[in-house]
Design an enzyme around this catalytic site. Structure first.
Site, PDB file in Angstrom:
ATOM      1  N   GLU A   1       2.609 -14.689  -6.069  1.00 56.62           N
ATOM      2  CA  GLU A   1       2.106 -15.907  -6.695  1.00 56.62           C
ATOM      3  C   GLU A   1       3.192 -16.975  -6.764  1.00 56.62           C
ATOM      4  O   GLU A   1       4.344 -16.671  -7.066  1.00 56.62           O
ATOM      5  CB  GLU A   1       1.610 -15.615  -8.113  1.00 56.62           C
ATOM      6  CG  GLU A   1       0.414 -14.671  -8.157  1.00 56.62           C
ATOM      7  CD  GLU A   1       0.017 -14.314  -9.575  1.00 56.62           C
ATOM      8  OE1 GLU A   1      -1.163 -14.492  -9.910  1.00 56.62           O
ATOM      9  OE2 GLU A   1       0.898 -13.859 -10.341  1.00 56.62           O
TER      10      GLU A   1
ATOM     11  N   GLU B   1      -4.320  -4.286  -8.548  1.00 60.61           N
ATOM     12  CA  GLU B   1      -3.981  -5.590  -7.964  1.00 60.61           C
ATOM     13  C   GLU B   1      -2.498  -5.628  -7.621  1.00 60.61           C
ATOM     14  O   GLU B   1      -1.672  -5.085  -8.348  1.00 60.61           O
ATOM     15  CB  GLU B   1      -4.320  -6.692  -8.973  1.00 60.61           C
ATOM     16  CG  GLU B   1      -4.017  -8.097  -8.531  1.00 60.61           C
ATOM     17  CD  GLU B   1      -4.493  -9.126  -9.555  1.00 60.61           C
ATOM     18  OE1 GLU B   1      -4.002 -10.269  -9.505  1.00 60.61           O
ATOM     19  OE2 GLU B   1      -5.348  -8.791 -10.414  1.00 60.61           O
TER      20      GLU B   1
END
Length: 242
Positions: free
Chosen positions: A137, A133
């Protein structure tokens, strides 16, 4: 050529061709370069998460209705509440997986304590692969900062919080990461902000965007206060294969 040498040559050649075919097939299975201005929803290209929850720290249920296109030519992810203390959230992901290259998004995150707006790549055990991943964010408690992170075969703890010098929730800005075999470089409005070079992910993943509220992670996100509806806005997404 002696018989034994000829047999060995054929075996080696066959093995090389088999490995080449596997590599070529794996490469062909990953998506190519694209640009989506979100003038409409392409259901052959994207998928909306619907009817389930990730559980753990995710305190909401993904709903397809929480992913919508607006008249302004943007995709909007919503965090809503259908009933007291029940929450629905939005997640959009690509149909195909993508490998090394430049990933870009022009977006505005939602602003409120206890929530996350994101742009990232992901693959994991439910896909039959290691958990790899790469994240961009925004923690809604302070949208003057952005958090970069990545996981390689489930190993994370690579968080890097960067002070933006502006409030990302107030206007569109461009965020990007350039994923290569030996590095990941994150950018804000074309300016390099962070570089990682250790244990870089290797597995192609889906391009994903989501908005969700957390539970049990107040030290990270702050406590969600139930405010809704909240929206994260996405103007466009671009991937350049390298």
């Amino acid at each position: 050529m002696p018989y034994l040498k000829r047999v060995l040559l054929l075996l080696v050649t066959g093995l090389f061709m088999s490995l080449f075919a596997v590599t070529a097939t794996a490469s062909a299975q990953t998506g190519g370069s694209f640009f989506d201005p979100f003038n409409g929803y392409n259901s052959g290209f994207w998928q909306k998460a619907d009817g389930y929850s990730n559980g753990n720290m995710f305190n909401c249920t993904w709903r397809a209705n929480n992913v919508s296109m607006t008249s302004l030519g943007e995709m909007r992810l919503a965090l809503t509440s259908p009933a007291y203390n029940k929450f629905d959230c939005g997640e959009n992901r690509s149909v195909q997986t993508y490998g090394y290259g430049l990933y870009e998004v022009r977006m505005k995150p939602a602003k409120n304590t206890g929530i996350v707006s994101s742009f990232f790549t992901y693959t994991g055990p439910t896909d039959g692969t290691p958990w790899d991943e790469i994240d961009i964010e925004f923690l809604g408690k302070d949208t003057t900062k952005v958090q970069f992170n990545y996981y390689t075969n489930g190993a994370g703890n690579h968080e890097k919080i960067v002070d933006l010098g502006f409030d990302a929730a107030n206007a569109y800005h461009t965020y990007a990461f350039d994923w290569q075999p030996n590095s990941i470089k994150w950018y804000v409005d074309g300016q390099l902000k962070h570089t990682a070079t250790n244990q870089i992910p290797t597995t192609p993943g889906k391009i994903m965007m989501n908005l969700w509220n957390g539970t049990g992670v107040d030290e990270w996100l702050g406590s969600y206060n139930g405010v809704n509806p909240l929206y994260a806005h996405y103007d466009w997404v671009r991937y350049t294969k390298k």
